[in-house]
Design an enzyme around this catalytic site. Structure first.
Site, PDB file in Angstrom:
ATOM      1  N   SER A 107       0.819  -1.219   0.000  1.00  0.00           N
ATOM      2  CA  SER A 107       0.000   0.000   0.000  1.00  0.00           C
ATOM      3  C   SER A 107       0.850   1.265   0.000  1.00  0.00           C
ATOM      4  O   SER A 107       2.015   1.260   0.403  1.00  0.00           O
ATOM      5  CB  SER A 107      -0.898   0.023   1.235  1.00  0.00           C
ATOM      6  OG  SER A 107      -1.613  -1.170   1.340  1.00  0.00           O
TER       7      SER A 107
HETATM    8  N1  SAH Z   1      -1.009  -5.055   3.916  1.00  0.00           N
HETATM    9  C1  SAH Z   1      -0.189  -5.329   2.755  1.00  0.00           C
HETATM   10  C2  SAH Z   1      -0.834  -4.963   1.433  1.00  0.00           C
HETATM   11  C3  SAH Z   1      -1.997  -5.771   1.167  1.00  0.00           C
HETATM   12  S1  SAH Z   1      -2.377  -6.135  -0.515  1.00  0.00           S
HETATM   13  C4  SAH Z   1       1.158  -4.636   2.835  1.00  0.00           C
HETATM   14  O1  SAH Z   1       1.387  -3.863   3.761  1.00  0.00           O
HETATM   15  O2  SAH Z   1       1.985  -4.908   1.967  1.00  0.00           O
HETATM   16  C5  SAH Z   1      -3.713  -7.225  -0.107  1.00  0.00           C
HETATM   17  C6  SAH Z   1      -3.283  -8.584   0.348  1.00  0.00           C
HETATM   18  O3  SAH Z   1      -4.453  -9.271   0.780  1.00  0.00           O
HETATM   19  C7  SAH Z   1      -2.685  -9.424  -0.776  1.00  0.00           C
HETATM   20  O4  SAH Z   1      -1.432  -9.895  -0.400  1.00  0.00           O
HETATM   21  C8  SAH Z   1      -3.690 -10.550  -0.947  1.00  0.00           C
HETATM   22  O5  SAH Z   1      -3.110 -11.780  -1.329  1.00  0.00           O
HETATM   23  C9  SAH Z   1      -4.316 -10.628   0.429  1.00  0.00           C
HETATM   24  N2  SAH Z   1      -5.634 -11.268   0.468  1.00  0.00           N
HETATM   25  C10 SAH Z   1      -6.654 -11.151  -0.406  1.00  0.00           C
HETATM   26  N3  SAH Z   1      -7.694 -11.913  -0.020  1.00  0.00           N
HETATM   27  C11 SAH Z   1      -7.316 -12.522   1.142  1.00  0.00           C
HETATM   28  C12 SAH Z   1      -7.952 -13.449   2.016  1.00  0.00           C
HETATM   29  N4  SAH Z   1      -9.166 -13.916   1.792  1.00  0.00           N
HETATM   30  N5  SAH Z   1      -7.264 -13.870   3.090  1.00  0.00           N
HETATM   31  C13 SAH Z   1      -6.000 -13.427   3.349  1.00  0.00           C
HETATM   32  N6  SAH Z   1      -5.352 -12.559   2.548  1.00  0.00           N
HETATM   33  C14 SAH Z   1      -6.001 -12.114   1.453  1.00  0.00           C
END
Ligand code: SAH
Length: 233
Positions: free
Chosen positions: A64
């Site tokens: 992000s």
């Molecule tokens: N917080 C992260 C950025 C998140 S991007 C950082 O600081 O880098 C969103 C993330 O959510 C992705 O890695 C994606 O794989 C994950 N995601 C999406 N759906 C999900 C689910 N059902 N359970 C766990 N993770 C999930």
């Protein structure tokens, strides 16, 4: 603290930029100053680590934008003894920032390769109060519930009831919520509304904050790793 990274200047500049964008909370700014963002992106993007932008990471996901990380951390009103659940570990950056603000951070990621790399980064930075798990965030983390705070870093249409159920009374949950209807004319990027849900005595109170752009939260595990949910640390 001169940890693994020499780029203190980049971090200080980023913090100045965030201040200029309205982030005023000192502990939030200090937390961002402590976390070497260049450690959370691929070598290819290192030069951009301290620009205020989202950056692609593996598995088609993104780390992000620092402003959004700071803004969400601020809106979450995290205290030093709190237990925080994060859905979407991704690069591990948001978890690392929260580690400096909370008592313990529980973070779930559905892509095993992302989780493994994130875990190594958190270990290298000695952020031992972050615990991660490979699994589907839609289910939350029942064994560790309830949580003081829950942060979704992937977009949902509605906040899953299971997650609300894992929030303590008086707790706060922050989530990017997709619009009910697609915009007309169709837009290339559909922004979500960052929403703060407070679990008050009167029930749930929701407040819309800012527009954000997150990848969607996807149900279940990716095909190749479907054989198991496993605690990683
Ligand atoms: N917080 C992260 C950025 C998140 S991007 C950082 O600081 O880098 C969103 C993330 O959510 C992705 O890695 C994606 O794989 C994950 N995601 C999406 N759906 C999900 C689910 N059902 N359970 C766990 N993770 C999930």
């Amino acid at each position: 603290m001169a940890q693994s990274s020499p780029n203190l200047h980049g971090r200080a500049q980023l913090v100045m930029a965030l201040r200029g964008k309205g982030i005023t909370n000192r502990s939030i700014l200090e937390a961002l100053e402590k976390v070497p963002r260049e450690d959370f992106v691929d070598a290819l993007f290192e030069a951009e680590a301290y620009t205020d932008r989202a950056i692609p990471i593996a598995c088609g996901q993104t780390i992000s934008q620092p402003f959004v990380v700071a803004y969400m951390s601020e809106a979450l009103e995290v205290g030093p003894r709190m237990r925080v659940l994060e859905i979407g570990t991704g690069s591990g950056y948001q978890a690392a920032v929260l580690a400096h603000l909370a008592g313990r951070v529980y973070s779930i990621e559905r892509h095993r390769p992302l989780l493994e790399v994130a875990r190594k980064r958190l270990e290298k930075l000695k952020l031992h109060n972050v615990v991660t798990r490979h699994g589907d965030g839609f289910l939350g983390w029942k064994e560790q519930a309830p949580f003081d705070r829950i942060i979704l870093t992937a977009a949902v249409d509605v906040v899953p009831k299971l997650l609300i159920d894992q929030l303590k009374p008086g707790g706060i949950l922050i989530a990017p919520i997709a619009p009910q209807e697609a915009p007309s004319p169709p837009a290339e990027s559909i922004y979500q509304s960052l929403t703060k849900i407070m679990h008050s005595e009167q029930g749930l109170v929701a407040e819309s904050l800012i527009k954000v752009l997150f990848v969607p939260m996807v149900e279940g595990l990716p095909q190749e790793t479907r054989h198991g949910m496993e605690r990683s640390r």
